[in-house]
Design an enzyme around this catalytic site. Structure first.
Site, PDB file in Angstrom:
ATOM      1  CB  THR A1188      -0.942   0.022   1.210  1.00  0.00           C
ATOM      2  OG1 THR A1188      -1.858   1.118   1.071  1.00  0.00           O
ATOM      3  CG2 THR A1188      -0.168   0.177   2.501  1.00  0.00           C
ATOM      4  CB  THR A1515       7.136   1.449  -5.543  1.00  0.00           C
ATOM      5  OG1 THR A1515       6.146   0.845  -4.718  1.00  0.00           O
ATOM      6  CG2 THR A1515       7.674   0.434  -6.523  1.00  0.00           C
ATOM      7  CB  CYS A1516       6.047   3.522  -0.605  1.00  0.00           C
ATOM      8  SG  CYS A1516       4.560   2.582  -1.003  1.00  0.00           S
ATOM      9  CB  ALA A1517      10.949   4.781   0.170  1.00  0.00           C
TER      10      ALA A1517
END
Length: 1581
Positions: A1188, A1515-1517
């Site tokens: 998420t 991917t969130c970071a």
């Protein structure tokens, strides 16, 4: 040092466990928020939270915080009163009983401590004492008990034979100071400080030493002088390297406390601490370095009067270390107060020390200061000369340092030190020249950028000194980098006499030293003209407008700055001894100084022959201008249009030759000649500065003249080899605009938010101040009554229309019932045209109050439903009507958002007549402005360059009201603009002509406060005209070619083709206006309350091309989503702050939404149904997957983008999939629609409801969903992967499509229709001249073929189900009905055939925010905003925007190999890599620099064999974990692999894999395998 620390640690190991160094976590929690706890528990907090006057102590921090808390409105009561609560009474009773018990315990403990014969008994007593003090309060102790305990504890602290007693005694001293701060004076009286210092210098036990540091930090808060006298500074610093970082911070806190209150006769031993402090500046801990910097700042300030002491400071490396820290390349990022303080340190030291002065020159300080001045934030400075909110102003400190580094022997400042500095510069003239080459151009740029009066004066002071100190030959070289005559001519327009005198003195010195070189330049650049204007302002035209760089003083700034604001500019940059002499503040110049100096320059250097300043070039330009005027006034004749157009082209060509000639044309000559006004007057046929009210009969003449102008964009130039001929014209116009524009910048600076009650317009509490207004009836007004109330408070950020709604019922002489009925009728009309019916509910289920209803009506323009909707099926209409109602119902804007929308989206179809006109001091107020803006506009036009914020809010403003006699539509201020509403099809004629284009262009209001006689008005309109021609060159030239073919001047249809090379849009961007707008938007206080100057909104609406794409993005976010994303800048050391990724969603609440991968569009529809009309930041998670956040969300938008592009949806032109194909494939098997020129809606006939099995209502719902997704992506800052065509972007931007736009998405169809149109026009032209039967073979055959032989029927090409006409005579196309056929194809392609689809898209879009907010962008800019950057990245800049961590640096072999591999990737592989790492195949606007979080590459540990591992990502970071592969790849076959597997999916973590190539190919294989094999899900590795 490292060896010493190691040795001491080895000694500590031999100690018993309880005698070793205390863990920092064992320190007792302080009851007074001690700095120790702050350091331990808030290591990541920003330094600003504990700096008040650069103080790191806890008590000062708490005090500063309490002082900065906003005042509470007394009307809301206090939350601190709890006397009536019985629970609190019981708690206090319990505390009193406990305190009594503690006093008894303390007496027993004191008795046991006095027993020196039993050490174990003392240890027990000390332990119990520490426990009592740790839970005690100030009420638990008395002064008598503190007096009794202090000598005993000090004595035990000297107990060298027992380290445990020492440790506990010092700990008890620490707790005693904490719980009873007044005990520190008692402890000092009993020599506690020398005892603690003795223990620190002995440092036998680290835990005892650490506890001593704790105790000294507490004592130093109140007894700093005693600590200084006892040598505490050296005691805490001598062995500071032995301690952990947290303990070092405590030690430095003690030194800071001492240095804060240094006495005037501080001991010379203080200098002994400087070497240690300078060494500590090299540490990496930011908090530690800041504390050290504060100490050195205070020490240097105290020693600034002693040259000998300052020289000693410099010999210890202070200058080197301070210079390194302020360098933009420094690794340590300092808070702004400390950073400014370091610059101030250099000012003080260089002022009093020749050693420091020489060292700074040797360290090339000019290069560092140049970088500081180039930072955009500094260009305009701040509101007060020295401080902003009690903190030093950085730009002021930089300018002071520059002034100190250029010593002049003026007046009483001529000392031996000044003479020594001058001698140094004489003998080192190369250093002075380098200094001038670095600084002089930057100072000129700063002043030209519109800097405020203080910054302008400081820059001129430095320039004055550079010119004074430079010899003639050096000055020639320096002035080559800056056009000094032009610069000074601009400065002469300032109002302040201090600035004028400095500028005149600079001019006098330059002319004195280099008269032969610069005398002619002063005439050419307008310097003589400006000097004459100073001498005789009434006889000189206002060519150069007076500067209006307005700064709004806030009340907080005034309180903090005190006397500084009122200080004369003469002393603003004095330092050292000279600053002490400026206490009187009397001005050094008399009133006639400016006139006398200007007269002296005029008579000394300029002869009477140059009275008018008329150069040869100016004379030639005036002649050309006169020729244009004569051409404009030439009487019309039959042959005159063609002849006049050819003459006009010759004149344009002559202008281009002059601008590109060997002798340059100055800005002054260009404007003074009147060439701009003549050009604009001729081009517009006199329409551009008059109001248009529907009479556009002259637009055909305008069109022909613009076609002539467009030839400049096409014709090969003999003057310039590569550039366009008009490029130089545009550059000259931009230079003139920068020189002449005087749009104000309103800076509030720390606007104090406070609750207040606004009576007008809605009687409610607001979170900002009110304006005090007295409404007075105009003299002679008989139709109005006096306003009953003497004084009212008005919400300043509502428009005059809203204020009128409050005032009209109270001043109208009608009966109250009549007034009420009339107002109700008006409100009903407004509700019917703009808002929901009165009984309708909003989508959120909430009712709207008065303010919300008003905001709805002003914020959202009417949603128009074309008549064609009547013919739609009921379910189709419901799709649009429902979406439109949702779009209207959701709009509830703040005053700030309303002020944006009111001025940028003026609805000219509003028939409501205004009832009242408002005046201030006899001047009519602009109804498009808020009351705040209108009052500011009046004050800006006053003689002062500053506006007092306190006065603005405290004074009573008298506003006169009169009855209005004209309607709003007749008001000259209510005119059309370029972004007006449009209808896709108003007859086929509209697609063939340019009437609407020119009518909207010439009827647009540029800026309400801009005089139409001003040269700026002419410049803006000419720039606007050139920009329009640049965008419509193809349209204009194609139209001209068709006309030529029609009239027989061309015979070959192939000659209709036009090759166009457009100017880049950046050519039209005004750097200065962009900088002003950027700074205005950064002033969060002004933005948040909707108080931006009117020119920002009006120029953005009428001339958006003047602003850069980045500035327009920020403006769009503010206008569409409000000022929530405006955030203060983080602390920085003047390095460039990286661009932030799509900050539109900066302050939105977050909501998670679960989606199904196999039903992406259904999930998207559910999401939009629920959240489209909510300002909520959506984050996606997939069913049965754990990922998420940012990565899955970006993937979701990418997947939705691809779903919309799949064939079989019947949405796009190139989707020709058949029913059989659709039924034979699963949804996931559908191919992407191949649209080489971009997606454009597929035409649907109004007579066809079903295509195969596809219902048109389903297509409309898809377009509604598409509009919702696009708008939500813009709101949340997400990147889409939708290749819309240029024509579709034009529709989104509210622009009309014409025949000429068809070629942009269907070149073959578009060119054929153009040829048909030319053929039909030629036939009609021949018939009109020779009669119907006299047509030639050329006119009757299309490309040698009879039209009938083309066998065209009346169906849309490529869409046989779309019947264009059903009449009997329109079955087959012939030469008679060919024109009707072409018109119907155009209508079906860009008109009625796609209008319903686009209205559906628009209705879905407007559920999120109004589509009109996008009209400031061009088509290319909108694509960047929506879909990110087309190009992957520039590899020469890649290292600047990638972070390396956890074992990798930029030079690590795996990193070097990775970058080389990416460089070898083709376009598809780069998209795959981007999607692998970030979740989207394209970078956000701004490229890699805008990626947030920053792309980070770290070392991945893969056990024993790194070559067996695969890269993985977060991917969130934007985190790439790269194994340290042993080799680089040359694996060419993997390119086929990436193309085969790449299906536009993403992986969160990738793992597993199989080796298939040899060792030397391993890295690229693993990377591509990770990108391709593990896609389609989010799992944890």
């Amino acid at each position: 040092m490292g060896n010493r620390g190691q040795k001491r640690m080895e000694m500590a190991v031999d100690l018993p466990e309880d005698k070793r160094a205390c863990s920092s976590l064992d320190f007792r929690p302080s009851t007074s928020n001690s700095s120790v706890q702050t350091h331990l528990n808030s290591t990541n907090s920003t330094p600003e939270t504990h700096h008040n006057d650069m103080d790191t102590s806890s008590s000062a921090s708490a005090s500063s915080r309490s002082e900065e808390e906003p005042e509470k409105d007394s009307g809301y009561g206090s939350c601190d009163s709890d006397d009536g609560d019985p629970r609190h009474s019981g708690l206090r009773e319990f505390q009193r009983r406990r305190s009594s018990g503690d006093i008894g315990k303390l007496r027993n403990i004191l008795g046991n401590l006095s027993d020196e014969g039993d050490p174990s008994k003392q240890i027990v007593a000390l332990t119990e004492l520490c426990e009592v003090l740790s839970f005690g309060t100030e009420d638990s102790l008395s002064s008598m008990m503190a007096d009794s305990l202090s000598p005993v504890l000090v004595k035990l602290a000297r107990h060298e034979s027992n380290p445990e007693i020492m440790l506990l005694a010092v700990r008890a001293i620490t707790y005693l100071c904490d719980v009873f701060p007044r005990s520190s004076s008692v402890l000092v009286r009993h020599d506690a400080v020398p005892a603690l210092c003795q223990r620190l210098m002995a440092i036998d036990y680290l835990d005892v030493a650490e506890q001593c540091l704790q105790a000294l930090e507490k004592i130093s808060q109140d007894q700093s002088h005693a600590c200084l006298q006892a040598g505490a500074i050296m005691a805490v610093l001598t062995y500071i390297d032995f301690f952990a970082t947290s303990v070092q911070r405590v030690a430095l806190s003690t030194v800071v406390n001492i240095c804060k209150k240094l006495p005037s006769d501080c001991p010379s031993t203080l200098v002994d601490a400087v070497p240690i402090l300078c060494n500590l500046l090299q540490y990496e801990d930011r908090q530690l370095v800041e504390s050290v910097a504060i100490c050195l700042i205070k020490i240097s300030a105290q020693l600034s009067q002693s040259t000998e002491m300052l020289d000693k400071l410099c010999k210890h490396g202070l200058i080197h270390q301070a210079t390194h820290l302020i360098n933009s390349n420094s690794r340590t990022t300092l808070s702004q107060p400390v950073y400014n303080g370091l610059i101030g340190l250099l000012v003080k030291v260089s002022s009093g020390s020749l050693v420091a002065f020489r060292t700074l020159y040797e360290l090339n300080i000019s290069s560092i200061l140049k970088d500081l001045l180039s930072t955009y934030d500094l260009l305009h400075g701040m509101s007060s000369p020295r401080v902003v909110d009690g903190r030093p102003n950085q730009v002021h400190e930089v300018l002071k340092l520059l002034n100190e580094l250029l010593p002049t022997s003026a007046g009483d400042q001529c000392t031996q030190l000044v003479l020594d500095k001058q001698s140094y510069l004489v003998y080192h003239s190369d250093l002075l020249q380098k200094f001038g080459m670095d600084i002089l151009p930057m100072l000129v740029q700063v002043v030209n950028s519109g800097a405020n009066i203080y910054v302008c004066y400081g820059c001129l002071s430095v320039i004055h000194k550079i010119v004074y100190l430079s010899k003639s030959d050096m000055l020639v070289e320096l002035l080559k980098s800056a056009n000094m005559p032009r610069f000074l001519a601009g400065v002469f327009t300032r109002k302040d006499h201090h600035v004028l005198i400095l500028a005149l003195e600079i001019a006098e010195m330059v002319l004195q030293k280099l008269s032969d070189t610069f005398l002619n330049s002063f005439v050419k650049e307008g310097g003589l003209f400006a000097i004459n204007a100073l001498l005789m302002p009434e006889k000189c035209s206002q060519l150069f407008p007076v500067f209006s760089g307005t700064q709004l003083w806030s009340s907080s700034s005034q309180r903090s700055s005190g006397r500084e604001v009122l200080r004369c500019l003469c002393y603003a940059f004095d330092t050292g001894q000279s600053s002490t002499a400026s206490g009187s503040g009397t001005c050094r110049h008399n009133k006639d100084s400016v006139h006398d100096l200007a007269q002296k320059i005029r008579t000394t250097y300029f002869s009477q022959g140059s009275e008018e300043g008329l150069t040869d070039i100016l004379q030639k330009l005036k002649t050309i201008s006169a020729a244009l005027s004569d051409l404009m006034n030439m009487p019309a004749s039959n042959d005159s249009p063609a002849q006049n157009e050819e003459k006009f082209y010759c004149i344009l060509h002559e202008i281009m030759e002059m601008l590109n000639g060997t002798e340059p044309v100055s800005t002054f000559e260009f404007i003074e000649s009147g060439i701009v006004k003549s050009l604009m007057n001729y081009l517009s046929n006199g329409l551009y500065n008059v109001e248009l009210h529907g009479a556009y009969h002259n637009l055909s003449v305008v069109e022909r003249r613009f076609v002539v102008l467009a030839r400049l964009f096409l014709s090969p130039s003999n003057i310039i080899s590569e550039d366009f001929p008009v490029s130089v014209l545009i550059q000259k116009l931009q230079s003139a605009l920068s020189s002449l524009e005087n749009f104000p910048v309103i800076l509030s600076h720390s606007f104090r938010q406070r609750n207040s009650f606004a009576t007008v317009p809605y009687g409610r509490c607001i979170a900002h101040p009110c304006l005090k207004v007295r409404f007075v009836k105009g003299d002679g007004e008989t139709g109005l009554s006096d306003f009953s109330e003497d004084l009212v408070t008005v919400d300043p950020f509502y428009s005059l229309d809203v204020i009128e709604g409050y005032l009209w019922p109270k001043v109208s002489v009608k009966g109250s019932k009549d007034v009420e009925l009339e107002d109700r009728a008006i409100d009903q009309t407004k509700s019917e045209s703009l808002c929901l019916p009165s009984d309708a509910k909003s989508i959120q289920g909430e009712s709207s109050g008065p303010m919300e209803n008003e905001s709805m009506c002003t914020d959202l323009p009417p949603v128009k439903h074309d008549t064609m909707l009547v013919e739609m099926q009921e379910d189709e209409a419901n799709v649009l009507v429902l979406a439109s109602e949702q779009a209207v119902s959701l709009k509830q804007s703040s005053p700030a958002e309303t002020s944006f929308s009111q001025e940028s989206c003026v609805d000219c179809n509003n028939d409501r007549a205004c009832k009242l006109l408002f005046y201030i001091e006899g001047k009519k107020l602009d109804r498009t402005l808020t009351l705040y803006q209108a009052i500011l506009q009046q004050q800006i036009k006053s003689d002062d360059e500053f506006i007092s914020g306190t006065k603005l809010w405290s004074q009573v403003h008298t506003i006169t009201y009169r009855r209005a006699v004209e309607s709003l539509r007749d008001d000259p201020q209510n005119c059309l603009h370029l972004g007006q509403k449009f209808t896709l099809l108003d007859g086929v004629k509209e697609h063939m002509e340019f009437a609407s284009l020119f009518s909207s262009m010439f009827s647009c209001k540029l800026a309400s406060d801009l005089d139409k006689s001003s040269p700026i008005y002419d410049i803006l309109y000419l720039l606007k005209s050139l920009e329009v021609v640049n965008r419509f060159t193809y349209h204009l030239m194609s139209h001209e070619r068709i006309s030529a073919f029609t009239e027989g001047r061309l015979d070959n249809l192939d000659d209709l083709k036009v090759g166009v090379r457009l100017l880049h849009q950046n050519e039209f961007v005004s750097t200065k206006l962009t900088e002003k707008l950027e700074q205005q938007m950064r002033d969060s206080s002004t933005v948040s309350i909707g108080g931006m100057p009117s020119w920002c909104n009006q120029l953005m609406a009428s001339c958006p091309f003047l602003f850069s794409f980045e500035a327009k993005c920020k403006y769009f976010q503010l206008a569409a989503f409000g000022p929530r994303q405006v955030q203060p800048h983080p602390p920085y050391n003047n390095s460039v702050v990286p661009s932030e990724r799509r900050q539109a969603a900066g302050g939105l609440p977050r909501k998670k939404f679960s989606v199904c991968r196999k039903q992406i569009l259904d999930s998207a529809a559910q999401m939009m149904d629920q959240y489209a009309n909510h300002k909520t930041l959506l984050e996606v998670e997939y069913d049965d997957e754990v990922g998420t956040g940012l990565g899955p969300t970006l993937e979701f938008y990418t997947l939705v983008s691809h779903e919309f592009q799949k064939s079989g949806l019947a949405m796009w032109r190139d989707d020709h999939s058949s029913l059989a194909t659709r039924n034979s494939l699963q949804v996931e098997d559908f191919e992407i629609v191949k649209s080489p020129f971009g997606l454009f809606p597929r035409p649907w006939s109004s007579a066809v409801d079903t295509l195969d099995v596809i219902q048109f209502s389903d297509v409309l719902r898809k377009f509604v969903l598409l509009g919702q997704v696009v708008a939500k992506a813009l709101q949340d800052g997400r990147v889409l992967d939708l290749p819309f065509s240029r024509a579709f972007y034009k529709l989104i931007l509210g622009k009309e499509l014409s025949l000429y736009d068809i070629q942009s998405f269907d070149p073959e169809l578009g060119s054929t229709l153009l040829e048909f149109q030319a053929f039909v026009n030629r036939k009609k032209y021949s018939e009109s001249i020779s009669g119907e039967n006299a047509t030639s073979d050329l006119d009757s055959c299309f490309r040698g073929t009879r039209v009938e032989d083309l066998y065209l029927d009346f169906t849309l090409p490529g869409y046989p189900e779309y019947v264009l006409a059903s009449e009997a005579d329109k079955k087959m196309v012939n030469k008679t009905n060919l024109g009707d056929y072409a018109a119907l194809v155009v209508d079906a392609t860009i008109g009625s055939g796609i209008s319903r689809q686009f209205e559906a898209f628009k209705s879905g879009f407007c559920q999120v925010f109004p589509l009109e907010h996008l009209q400031i962008f061009t088509e290319e800019e909108l694509e960047r905003l929506l879909c990110g950057e087309r190009d992957f990245l520039a590899f020469n800049e890649v290292l600047d925007h990638i972070k390396f961590d956890h074992g990798y640096t930029a030079s690590s072999p795996p990193v070097v190999n990775l970058l080389e591999i990416i460089k070898e990737f083709d376009y598809k592989q780069r998209r795959a890599f981007l999607q692998f790492v970030t979740g989207a195949p394209r970078l956000p606007p701004g490229g890699l620099a805008s990626l947030n979080p920053k792309l980070t590459i770290v070392r991945k540990h893969c056990g024993n064999s790194a070559d067996a591992g695969l890269p993985s990502v977060m991917t969130c970071a934007n985190y790439l974990k790269l194994p340290p592969y042993s080799s680089k790849v040359i694996f060419l076959t993997s390119l086929a692999l990436i193309q085969f597997f790449f299906i536009f999916f993403l992986s969160f973590f990738f793992w597993g894999g199989k080796e298939v190539v040899s060792l030397q190919e391993r890295m690229k294989e693993k990377l591509l395998y990770a990108i391709t094999e593990g896609q389609g899900s989010f799992h944890l590795s």
